[in-house]
Enzyme design. Sequence first.
Site, mmCIF file in Angstrom:
data_model
loop_
_atom_site.group_PDB
_atom_site.id
_atom_site.type_symbol
_atom_site.label_atom_id
_atom_site.label_comp_id
_atom_site.label_asym_id
_atom_site.label_seq_id
_atom_site.Cartn_x
_atom_site.Cartn_y
_atom_site.Cartn_z
ATOM 1 N N SER A 94 0.865 -1.185 0.000
ATOM 2 C CA SER A 94 0.000 0.000 0.000
ATOM 3 C C SER A 94 0.894 1.226 0.000
ATOM 4 C CB SER A 94 -0.863 0.014 1.268
ATOM 5 O OG SER A 94 -1.477 1.291 1.434
ATOM 6 N N TYR A 107 -3.057 -0.488 10.430
ATOM 7 C CA TYR A 107 -2.955 -0.963 9.039
ATOM 8 C C TYR A 107 -1.660 -0.456 8.411
ATOM 9 C CZ TYR A 107 -4.080 -1.180 4.013
ATOM 10 O OH TYR A 107 -4.057 -1.418 2.657
HETATM 11 N N1 NAP Z 1 -8.520 -0.885 -1.681
HETATM 12 C C1 NAP Z 1 -7.486 -0.067 -1.565
HETATM 13 O O1 NAP Z 1 -7.581 1.165 -1.688
HETATM 14 C C2 NAP Z 1 -6.118 -0.632 -1.283
HETATM 15 C C3 NAP Z 1 -5.028 0.243 -1.284
HETATM 16 C C4 NAP Z 1 -3.775 -0.248 -1.022
HETATM 17 C C5 NAP Z 1 -3.602 -1.583 -0.801
HETATM 18 N N2 NAP Z 1 -4.683 -2.415 -0.797
HETATM 19 C C6 NAP Z 1 -4.434 -3.823 -0.514
HETATM 20 O O2 NAP Z 1 -5.019 -4.615 -1.519
HETATM 21 C C7 NAP Z 1 -5.300 -5.906 -0.982
HETATM 22 C C8 NAP Z 1 -6.699 -6.291 -1.373
HETATM 23 O O3 NAP Z 1 -7.603 -5.441 -0.658
HETATM 24 P P1 NAP Z 1 -9.017 -4.968 -1.237
HETATM 25 O O4 NAP Z 1 -8.904 -3.541 -1.508
HETATM 26 O O5 NAP Z 1 -9.470 -5.889 -2.309
HETATM 27 O O6 NAP Z 1 -9.870 -5.112 0.093
HETATM 28 P P2 NAP Z 1 -11.124 -6.039 0.437
HETATM 29 O O7 NAP Z 1 -12.166 -5.825 -0.587
HETATM 30 O O8 NAP Z 1 -11.439 -5.748 1.853
HETATM 31 O O9 NAP Z 1 -10.529 -7.491 0.270
HETATM 32 C C9 NAP Z 1 -9.629 -8.032 1.197
HETATM 33 C C10 NAP Z 1 -9.603 -9.513 0.949
HETATM 34 O O10 NAP Z 1 -8.653 -10.095 1.871
HETATM 35 C C11 NAP Z 1 -9.264 -11.262 2.363
HETATM 36 N N3 NAP Z 1 -8.739 -11.645 3.687
HETATM 37 C C12 NAP Z 1 -8.778 -10.949 4.837
HETATM 38 N N4 NAP Z 1 -8.228 -11.657 5.831
HETATM 39 C C13 NAP Z 1 -7.851 -12.847 5.285
HETATM 40 C C14 NAP Z 1 -7.238 -14.004 5.795
HETATM 41 N N5 NAP Z 1 -6.902 -14.126 7.095
HETATM 42 N N6 NAP Z 1 -6.994 -15.036 4.957
HETATM 43 C C15 NAP Z 1 -7.327 -14.936 3.639
HETATM 44 N N7 NAP Z 1 -7.927 -13.867 3.095
HETATM 45 C C16 NAP Z 1 -8.177 -12.823 3.920
HETATM 46 C C17 NAP Z 1 -10.735 -10.950 2.461
HETATM 47 O O11 NAP Z 1 -11.443 -12.151 2.530
HETATM 48 P P3 NAP Z 1 -12.944 -12.255 3.096
HETATM 49 O O12 NAP Z 1 -13.798 -11.918 1.903
HETATM 50 O O13 NAP Z 1 -13.049 -13.683 3.539
HETATM 51 O O14 NAP Z 1 -13.064 -11.273 4.202
HETATM 52 C C18 NAP Z 1 -10.956 -10.180 1.165
HETATM 53 O O15 NAP Z 1 -11.208 -11.040 0.104
HETATM 54 C C19 NAP Z 1 -5.088 -5.786 0.522
HETATM 55 O O16 NAP Z 1 -3.830 -6.336 0.887
HETATM 56 C C20 NAP Z 1 -5.084 -4.282 0.759
HETATM 57 O O17 NAP Z 1 -4.358 -3.917 1.897
HETATM 58 C C21 NAP Z 1 -5.932 -1.970 -1.044
#
Ligand code: NAP
Length: 208
Positions: A94, A107
């Site tokens: 991130s 986070y």
């Molecule tokens: N969205 C942003 O703006 C942003 C920015 C920078 C970085 N990121 C990074 O991008 C990645 C994806 O995030 P996203 O934006 O797609 O968020 P999201 O929609 O909240 O998705 C997060 C995913 O991680 C899964 N997860 C959480 N805990 C887990 C565990 N213990 N074991 C396996 N899976 C787990 C969740 O599964 P469940 O469905 O089972 O809860 C969900 O599918 C993350 O690492 C996040 O930090 C996102």
Amino acid sequence: MYAGTRQPFAHTDRRVTPLILDVTDTAQIQAAVEQVESLDVLVNNAGIAHYDDLSDRSVLEQHLAVNLFGTYGVTQAFLPLLTRSQGAIVNNVSMMAMAPFPVTPAYAMSKAAAFNLTQSLRALLAARRVRVHAVLTGPTDTDMTRGFDIPKSAPESVARAIFDGVDNGEEDIFPDPASETLADSWRSSVAKALEHEYATFVQAQPAA
Ligand SMILES: NC(=O)c1ccc[n+]([C@@H]2O[C@H](COP(=O)([O-])OP(=O)(O)OC[C@H]3O[C@@H](n4cnc5c(N)ncnc54)[C@H](OP(=O)(O)O)[C@@H]3O)[C@@H](O)[C@H]2O)c1
């Protein structure tokens, strides 16, 4: 393609094989490894992000369990396969690894640690020809950012830019317009130069 998820998941494309995978569960990680015959690219994407103010230690521990130790545990488990394929690891970190957003400090700490882990793995695995990429993602339109009324990139374009970055051999990938503003200054920074300088200490001794 294998898709690891905590809940059962079915994709319409039959080339996608679902795997049950909670990245905090060592037994599930091991079971997932046993179902994968070969692996070219491991994408560590699982993450949690909760609002906090650092007053509750358990919130920090939860973030570290998923965002740092989850990434670490999955990577170590799949490393033999990635070493065999001389493959790549892609850690979705991130922008907050570089500067904390104080509404989600736990986070940000976990992502800073995951970024640092990524940099060390990059140096340590270079001798095995395993490439290690950090993705310094900016705001993306997913469930995670639902509460934030800010400009966000589409997940599809971010995903595409991540794979372009891997194809182009970029160590640190800035996959969206917000993160892209950091790219040039990061790549020419003293911190990046130090990362490369420190890496030579392990790259000089591949046998170790
Ligand atoms: N969205 C942003 O703006 C942003 C920015 C920078 C970085 N990121 C990074 O991008 C990645 C994806 O995030 P996203 O934006 O797609 O968020 P999201 O929609 O909240 O998705 C997060 C995913 O991680 C899964 N997860 C959480 N805990 C887990 C565990 N213990 N074991 C396996 N899976 C787990 C969740 O599964 P469940 O469905 O089972 O809860 C969900 O599918 C993350 O690492 C996040 O930090 C996102």
